[in-house]
Write an enzyme that holds these catalytic residues in place. Structure first.
Site, short mmCIF file in Angstrom:
data_model
loop_
_atom_site.label_atom_id
_atom_site.label_comp_id
_atom_site.label_asym_id
_atom_site.label_seq_id
_atom_site.Cartn_x
_atom_site.Cartn_y
_atom_site.Cartn_z
N LYS A 28 0.83 -1.21 0.00
CA LYS A 28 0.00 0.00 0.00
C LYS A 28 0.87 1.26 0.00
O LYS A 28 0.63 2.19 -0.78
CB LYS A 28 -0.94 -0.04 1.22
CG LYS A 28 -1.87 1.15 1.34
CD LYS A 28 -3.18 0.76 2.02
CE LYS A 28 -3.02 0.49 3.50
NZ LYS A 28 -2.83 1.70 4.31
N SER A 29 1.87 1.30 0.87
CA SER A 29 2.73 2.49 0.95
C SER A 29 3.42 2.76 -0.39
O SER A 29 3.47 3.89 -0.86
CB SER A 29 3.82 2.28 2.01
OG SER A 29 3.26 2.19 3.29
N ARG A 33 2.93 5.92 -3.30
CA ARG A 33 4.10 6.71 -3.72
C ARG A 33 4.35 6.59 -5.22
O ARG A 33 4.81 7.53 -5.86
CB ARG A 33 5.33 6.26 -2.91
CG ARG A 33 5.27 6.76 -1.45
CD ARG A 33 6.12 5.89 -0.55
NE ARG A 33 6.28 6.39 0.81
CZ ARG A 33 5.39 6.22 1.80
NH1 ARG A 33 4.25 5.60 1.58
NH2 ARG A 33 5.65 6.70 3.01
N GLY A 101 -4.80 7.77 5.69
CA GLY A 101 -3.89 8.74 6.32
C GLY A 101 -2.69 9.02 5.43
O GLY A 101 -2.22 10.16 5.33
N ARG A 129 -8.20 11.94 12.83
CA ARG A 129 -6.78 11.63 13.02
C ARG A 129 -5.93 12.91 13.04
O ARG A 129 -6.30 13.92 12.45
CB ARG A 129 -6.31 10.65 11.93
CG ARG A 129 -7.05 9.32 12.08
CD ARG A 129 -6.59 8.30 11.09
NE ARG A 129 -5.20 7.93 11.31
CZ ARG A 129 -4.51 7.15 10.48
NH1 ARG A 129 -5.08 6.69 9.39
NH2 ARG A 129 -3.27 6.84 10.74
N SER A 173 7.64 8.96 12.05
CA SER A 173 6.49 8.81 11.16
C SER A 173 6.94 8.96 9.71
O SER A 173 7.44 10.02 9.31
CB SER A 173 5.42 9.86 11.48
OG SER A 173 4.53 9.98 10.38
N ASP A 321 2.34 -1.30 11.81
CA ASP A 321 1.01 -1.67 11.33
C ASP A 321 0.62 -3.11 11.70
O ASP A 321 -0.50 -3.54 11.45
CB ASP A 321 0.91 -1.50 9.80
CG ASP A 321 0.89 -0.03 9.41
OD1 ASP A 321 0.60 0.82 10.28
OD2 ASP A 321 1.18 0.26 8.24
N ARG A 396 -7.39 -3.52 9.68
CA ARG A 396 -6.43 -4.46 10.30
C ARG A 396 -7.00 -5.10 11.58
O ARG A 396 -6.64 -6.23 11.92
CB ARG A 396 -5.11 -3.76 10.58
CG ARG A 396 -4.43 -3.23 9.31
CD ARG A 396 -2.96 -3.01 9.48
NE ARG A 396 -2.45 -2.06 8.51
CZ ARG A 396 -2.20 -2.34 7.22
NH1 ARG A 396 -2.42 -3.55 6.75
NH2 ARG A 396 -1.74 -1.40 6.40
C1 S3P Z 1 2.71 4.74 6.29
C2 S3P Z 1 3.31 5.10 7.47
C3 S3P Z 1 2.85 4.66 8.80
C4 S3P Z 1 1.88 3.49 8.68
C5 S3P Z 1 0.86 3.69 7.60
C6 S3P Z 1 1.54 3.84 6.26
C7 S3P Z 1 3.25 5.25 5.02
O1 S3P Z 1 2.18 5.73 9.43
O2 S3P Z 1 1.23 3.27 9.92
O3 S3P Z 1 -0.04 2.60 7.55
O4 S3P Z 1 2.87 4.76 3.95
O5 S3P Z 1 4.08 6.16 5.07
P1 S3P Z 1 2.97 6.83 10.32
O6 S3P Z 1 3.81 7.62 9.41
O7 S3P Z 1 1.88 7.65 10.95
O8 S3P Z 1 3.75 6.04 11.33
#
Ligand code: S3P
Length: 439
Positions: A28-29, A33, A101, A129, A173, A321, A396
């Site tokens: 997902k991350s 990107r 988020g 959030r 983060s 996560d 999750r």
């Molecule tokens: C993520 C960073 C993490 C993670 C989120 C995905 C990302 O959050 O919990 O599911 O893709 O950069 P934080 O940056 O708030 O730790």
């Protein structure tokens, strides 16, 4: 409250072992990107094995509404016609980031430096959030961002020319780090972030692959403004955060043996594997190789007897996560597990400390909610179950409680599962194919 969908309630019950091979959806991350950098680069970026979950589809929709052509060739394969750092255009409506988020925080960084007006909103969870963590550094760069009270979304962004920053982050983060680095791309000079601990580094890796000048010294990472970003072909690794569910299920259900293929094993993401190994799990990384500038491997996992552990603080950002599913492993391990120093879990898609305490307690686990973690006394014999539990609309939490249900004597019904679609749309069919009873 989320609208109730037909598949919003799922039921898990004990049954046969999990067996076979599977490929989990794209990370997902990395998927978010790849869309963002593909849009900001010059030329055509091709993304393979993109996660077609709701979160990433929101990012795609946002860039489309800013004038970026993004075409879906076939399942998971997308072509993005990059418009360059100065080619986005003002969206004519609010950008709705749904449950994501990552989409909201990273886009805030992109939009802060664009010469137009934009508004970011999201679902009920996302609107609760904390966004101050990105508003603060971006404002120090000169960004004009207005929010609801306490930095909550909707966010109103009047983009403007920014000045570079050297920002010391109070919490580890990757989203905050990435927001600053993305804002820095369209800002003259070098922008830098110092993290208290290393968070996932996908942004840095992908920026480098697209041709940006990224320098890391220990926990400080910097990017030079106005790079020539050149389109790339990116193969997105399988998401270790999704692989975690069949993986822990196989560890817990006697007789199970699985091969999960092409899973991302970036060292900033493998905290769960380290924790489970300390608990006695038999997990092997086979055929370690590279995909999309990231290490990937096939994970071979077999049923194991687990024992409780004290979670080492340094592994927390690397497993951030995975704590809901980790807690399920702890609940079925021999002895006690103590997780502390993880207050960040309270500001994820739900308050994950509270959600897991309530859920596990209902299943019959001896669990104590701590201010910054959980204390769990495991029971390797299995759990009573026979209850209906709530996911708090958190994907999750939903998947974790369903996996726990595979080791309960009576069925476990999990309510409000629709958000599984945000990260792992094929969860239920994939688990069923491997032998789990989740309907
Ligand atoms: C993520 C960073 C993490 C993670 C989120 C995905 C990302 O959050 O919990 O599911 O893709 O950069 P934080 O940056 O708030 O730790």
């Amino acid at each position: 409250m989320q609208p109730t969908l037909p598949n919003d309630t799922l039921t898990a019950r004990a049954g046969t072992p999990l067996q076979g091979e599977a490929t989990v959806p794209g990370d997902k991350s990395i998927s978010h990107r790849s869309i963002m950098l593909g849009a900001l680069a010059e030329g055509e970026t091709v993304v393979q094995h993109l996660l077609e979950g709701e979160d990433v589809l929101r990012t795609i929709a946002a860039f489309r509404s800013m004038g970026v052509e993004i075409q879906r060739d076939t399942a998971g394969i997308y072509r993005i016609q990059g418009v360059g750092l100065d080619g986005l255009r003002e969206p004519d409506d609010v950008l709705d980031m749904g449950n994501s988020g990552t989409a909201m925080r990273l886009l805030s960084g992109v939009l802060a430096s664009q010469p137009f007006f934009s508004v970011l909103t999201g679902d009920a969870s996302l609107r609760q959030r904390p966004m101050k963590r990105v508003i603060t550094p971006l404002s120090q760069m000169g960004a004009r961002i207005i929010s609801r009270e306490q930095g909550k979304a909707p966010l109103v962004i009047q983009g403007t020319e920014l000045i570079p920053i050297d920002y010391q982050m109070p919490v580890a983060s990757a989203q905050v780090k990435s927001a600053v680095l993305l804002a820095g791309l369209n800002t003259a000079g070098g922008s830098a972030v110092l993290e208290p601990e290393l968070s996932r580094d996908h942004t840095e890796r992908m920026l480098t692959a697209f041709g940006a000048e990224v320098t890391r010294q220990g926990l400080r990472v910097a990017v030079d403004g106005w790079p020539n970003l050149l389109a790339q072909t990116i193969e997105v690794p399988g998401d270790i955060s999704s692989a975690a569910f069949p993986l822990v299920a196989a560890l817990l259900v006697p007789g199970s043996e699985l091969l999960l293929q092409g899973v991302g094993v970036n060292p900033t993401r493998t905290g769960l594997l380290a924790l489970l190994s300390q608990m006695g799990a038999r997990i092997e990384q086979r055929q370690v190789r590279q995909a999309g500038g990231e290490p990937i491997a096939d994970l071979h996992v077999s049923h194991s007897s687990l024992r409780g552990i004290e979670v080492p603080a340094e592994l927390i950002p690397r497993a951030i996560d995975e704590f809901p599913i980790f807690c399920v492993a702890a609940a079925l391990a021999e002895g006690e597990t103590r997780l502390t120093g993880a207050a960040e879990l309270r500001v994820k898609e739900s308050d994950r400390i509270h959600a897991m305490a309530v859920g596990l307690q209902a299943l019959g686990v001896a669990v104590t909610e701590l201010a910054d973690g959980l204390h769990i006394i495991g029971n390797p014999e299995g759990l009573p179950g026979g209850v209906t539990v709530d996911s708090f609309t958190d994907h999750r939490i939903a998947m974790s409680l369903l996996v726990a249900g595979l080791r309960c004597r009576e069925p476990v019904v999990v309510k409000r599962c629709a958000n599984i679609q945000t990260s792992f749309p094929s969860f239920q069919p994939l688990m069923s194919r491997l032998g789990a009873t989740i309907v």
